[in-house]
Design a protein around this motif. Structure first.
Motif, PDB file in Angstrom:
ATOM      1  N   LEU A 187       0.860  -1.180   0.000  1.00  0.00           N
ATOM      2  CA  LEU A 187       0.000   0.000   0.000  1.00  0.00           C
ATOM      3  C   LEU A 187       0.893   1.225   0.000  1.00  0.00           C
ATOM      4  O   LEU A 187       1.925   1.237   0.664  1.00  0.00           O
ATOM      5  CB  LEU A 187      -0.878   0.031   1.248  1.00  0.00           C
ATOM      6  N   ALA A 188       0.507   2.257  -0.712  1.00  0.00           N
ATOM      7  CA  ALA A 188       1.293   3.494  -0.745  1.00  0.00           C
ATOM      8  C   ALA A 188       0.460   4.610  -0.124  1.00  0.00           C
ATOM      9  O   ALA A 188      -0.594   4.970  -0.648  1.00  0.00           O
ATOM     10  CB  ALA A 188       1.688   3.840  -2.167  1.00  0.00           C
ATOM     11  N   PHE A 189       0.921   5.113   1.004  1.00  0.00           N
ATOM     12  CA  PHE A 189       0.275   6.217   1.699  1.00  0.00           C
ATOM     13  C   PHE A 189       0.962   7.521   1.337  1.00  0.00           C
ATOM     14  O   PHE A 189       2.173   7.540   1.099  1.00  0.00           O
ATOM     15  CB  PHE A 189       0.406   6.052   3.221  1.00  0.00           C
ATOM     16  N   SER A 190       0.229   8.616   1.361  1.00  0.00           N
ATOM     17  CA  SER A 190       0.886   9.918   1.323  1.00  0.00           C
ATOM     18  C   SER A 190       1.568  10.082   2.677  1.00  0.00           C
ATOM     19  O   SER A 190       1.162   9.451   3.661  1.00  0.00           O
ATOM     20  CB  SER A 190      -0.142  11.041   1.122  1.00  0.00           C
ATOM     21  N   PRO A 191       2.617  10.895   2.774  1.00  0.00           N
ATOM     22  CA  PRO A 191       3.253  11.090   4.088  1.00  0.00           C
ATOM     23  C   PRO A 191       2.248  11.566   5.149  1.00  0.00           C
ATOM     24  O   PRO A 191       2.281  11.093   6.287  1.00  0.00           O
ATOM     25  CB  PRO A 191       4.321  12.143   3.814  1.00  0.00           C
ATOM     26  N   GLN A 192       1.340  12.458   4.762  1.00  0.00           N
ATOM     27  CA  GLN A 192       0.347  12.938   5.709  1.00  0.00           C
ATOM     28  C   GLN A 192      -0.619  11.829   6.107  1.00  0.00           C
ATOM     29  O   GLN A 192      -0.991  11.691   7.285  1.00  0.00           O
ATOM     30  CB  GLN A 192      -0.442  14.120   5.115  1.00  0.00           C
ATOM     31  N   GLY A 193      -1.025  11.030   5.133  1.00  0.00           N
ATOM     32  CA  GLY A 193      -1.923   9.910   5.402  1.00  0.00           C
ATOM     33  C   GLY A 193      -1.290   8.892   6.338  1.00  0.00           C
ATOM     34  O   GLY A 193      -1.949   8.369   7.243  1.00  0.00           O
ATOM     35  N   TRP A 194      -0.006   8.603   6.133  1.00  0.00           N
ATOM     36  CA  TRP A 194       0.700   7.655   6.994  1.00  0.00           C
ATOM     37  C   TRP A 194       0.788   8.189   8.415  1.00  0.00           C
ATOM     38  O   TRP A 194       0.543   7.464   9.377  1.00  0.00           O
ATOM     39  CB  TRP A 194       2.082   7.350   6.431  1.00  0.00           C
ATOM     40  N   THR A 195       1.115   9.473   8.557  1.00  0.00           N
ATOM     41  CA  THR A 195       1.207  10.088   9.884  1.00  0.00           C
ATOM     42  C   THR A 195      -0.149  10.009  10.598  1.00  0.00           C
ATOM     43  O   THR A 195      -0.217   9.664  11.785  1.00  0.00           O
ATOM     44  CB  THR A 195       1.672  11.554   9.770  1.00  0.00           C
ATOM     45  N   GLN A 196      -1.217  10.294   9.870  1.00  0.00           N
ATOM     46  CA  GLN A 196      -2.552  10.222  10.460  1.00  0.00           C
ATOM     47  C   GLN A 196      -2.917   8.786  10.835  1.00  0.00           C
ATOM     48  O   GLN A 196      -3.505   8.541  11.895  1.00  0.00           O
ATOM     49  CB  GLN A 196      -3.591  10.792   9.497  1.00  0.00           C
ATOM     50  N   PHE A 197      -2.550   7.830   9.990  1.00  0.00           N
ATOM     51  CA  PHE A 197      -2.826   6.424  10.277  1.00  0.00           C
ATOM     52  C   PHE A 197      -2.088   5.976  11.534  1.00  0.00           C
ATOM     53  O   PHE A 197      -2.678   5.371  12.440  1.00  0.00           O
ATOM     54  CB  PHE A 197      -2.435   5.546   9.087  1.00  0.00           C
ATOM     55  N   VAL A 198      -0.797   6.277  11.623  1.00  0.00           N
ATOM     56  CA  VAL A 198      -0.001   5.878  12.793  1.00  0.00           C
ATOM     57  C   VAL A 198      -0.562   6.527  14.052  1.00  0.00           C
ATOM     58  O   VAL A 198      -0.687   5.873  15.097  1.00  0.00           O
ATOM     59  CB  VAL A 198       1.492   6.228  12.581  1.00  0.00           C
ATOM     60  N   SER A 199      -0.950   7.790  13.970  1.00  0.00           N
ATOM     61  CA  SER A 199      -1.535   8.479  15.135  1.00  0.00           C
ATOM     62  C   SER A 199      -2.833   7.805  15.568  1.00  0.00           C
ATOM     63  O   SER A 199      -3.079   7.627  16.763  1.00  0.00           O
ATOM     64  CB  SER A 199      -1.788   9.953  14.821  1.00  0.00           C
ATOM     65  N   ALA A 200      -3.668   7.442  14.606  1.00  0.00           N
ATOM     66  CA  ALA A 200      -4.934   6.782  14.925  1.00  0.00           C
ATOM     67  C   ALA A 200      -4.691   5.438  15.595  1.00  0.00           C
ATOM     68  O   ALA A 200      -5.392   5.074  16.546  1.00  0.00           O
ATOM     69  CB  ALA A 200      -5.776   6.610  13.660  1.00  0.00           C
ATOM     70  N   VAL A 201      -3.690   4.686  15.133  1.00  0.00           N
ATOM     71  CA  VAL A 201      -3.366   3.397  15.751  1.00  0.00           C
ATOM     72  C   VAL A 201      -2.870   3.630  17.168  1.00  0.00           C
ATOM     73  O   VAL A 201      -3.322   2.971  18.119  1.00  0.00           O
ATOM     74  CB  VAL A 201      -2.317   2.627  14.919  1.00  0.00           C
ATOM     75  N   LYS A 202      -1.953   4.573  17.348  1.00  0.00           N
ATOM     76  CA  LYS A 202      -1.407   4.855  18.683  1.00  0.00           C
ATOM     77  C   LYS A 202      -2.501   5.297  19.663  1.00  0.00           C
ATOM     78  O   LYS A 202      -2.466   4.956  20.836  1.00  0.00           O
ATOM     79  CB  LYS A 202      -0.357   5.962  18.601  1.00  0.00           C
ATOM     80  N   ASP A 203      -3.461   6.060  19.160  1.00  0.00           N
ATOM     81  CA  ASP A 203      -4.527   6.595  20.014  1.00  0.00           C
ATOM     82  C   ASP A 203      -5.671   5.610  20.217  1.00  0.00           C
ATOM     83  O   ASP A 203      -6.654   5.922  20.887  1.00  0.00           O
ATOM     84  CB  ASP A 203      -5.079   7.894  19.424  1.00  0.00           C
ATOM     85  N   GLY A 204      -5.567   4.412  19.611  1.00  0.00           N
ATOM     86  CA  GLY A 204      -6.593   3.388  19.774  1.00  0.00           C
ATOM     87  C   GLY A 204      -7.891   3.697  19.038  1.00  0.00           C
ATOM     88  O   GLY A 204      -8.947   3.188  19.386  1.00  0.00           O
ATOM     89  N   GLU A 205      -7.808   4.528  17.991  1.00  0.00           N
ATOM     90  CA  GLU A 205      -9.001   4.911  17.248  1.00  0.00           C
ATOM     91  C   GLU A 205      -9.453   3.853  16.242  1.00  0.00           C
ATOM     92  O   GLU A 205     -10.550   3.949  15.704  1.00  0.00           O
ATOM     93  CB  GLU A 205      -8.751   6.233  16.516  1.00  0.00           C
ATOM     94  N   LEU A 206      -8.611   2.865  15.977  1.00  0.00           N
ATOM     95  CA  LEU A 206      -8.938   1.813  15.004  1.00  0.00           C
ATOM     96  C   LEU A 206      -9.092   0.485  15.727  1.00  0.00           C
ATOM     97  O   LEU A 206      -8.352   0.183  16.660  1.00  0.00           O
ATOM     98  CB  LEU A 206      -7.835   1.708  13.946  1.00  0.00           C
ATOM     99  N   SER A 207     -10.022  -0.308  15.274  1.00  0.00           N
ATOM    100  CA  SER A 207     -10.180  -1.641  15.846  1.00  0.00           C
ATOM    101  C   SER A 207     -10.035  -2.671  14.740  1.00  0.00           C
ATOM    102  O   SER A 207     -10.229  -2.376  13.572  1.00  0.00           O
ATOM    103  CB  SER A 207     -11.541  -1.777  16.531  1.00  0.00           C
ATOM    104  N   ALA A 208      -9.701  -3.889  15.137  1.00  0.00           N
ATOM    105  CA  ALA A 208      -9.489  -4.971  14.162  1.00  0.00           C
ATOM    106  C   ALA A 208     -10.791  -5.454  13.612  1.00  0.00           C
ATOM    107  O   ALA A 208     -11.823  -5.356  14.152  1.00  0.00           O
ATOM    108  CB  ALA A 208      -8.732  -6.122  14.807  1.00  0.00           C
TER     109      ALA A 208
END
Length: 106
Positions: free
Chosen positions: A85-106
């Motif tokens: 998958l290819a993320f934009s740098p901003q998209g990747w930063t937002q994704f990592v932040s969401a994972v760290k903050d527990g905003e995503l579930s499996a």
């Protein structure tokens, strides 16, 4: 241009230090020959992949990220020649932040 001819040009590009050009050629080959494993394998070799610091665990769920690109390619470490998958740098930063903050579930 035939597959083998383009792979030879990729080799020449890499030998001359033209890594971005080699990557571009390989991405074109992957797109033109989606079922041919050689271009995918070569493209995976050209990127500098590292295991994500948040990967791990006993079940082998690992992501790898390639640094130094205009986009942020991410792949499953169990299938290194598979798709990324290819993320934009901003998209990747937002994704990592969401994972760290527990905003995503499996």
């Amino acid at each position: 241009m035939a597959l083998n001819d383009t792979l030879a040009r990729v080799d020449a590009d890499l030998a001359a230090g033209r890594i971005p050009v080699a990557r571009q050629r390989l991405r074109g080959l992957v797109s033109s020959y989606p079922h041919e494993p050689a271009p995918r394998r070569r493209l995976a070799e050209v990127y500098r992949w590292r295991k994500s610091s948040y990967s791990g665990g006993a079940n082998g769920d690992c992501l790898e990220v390639a640094d130094g690109q205009a986009t942020v390619p991410v792949r499953d470490s169990k299938t290194p020649t598979g798709p990324a998958l290819a993320f934009s740098p901003q998209g990747w930063t937002q994704f990592v932040s969401a994972v760290k903050d527990g905003e995503l579930s499996a």
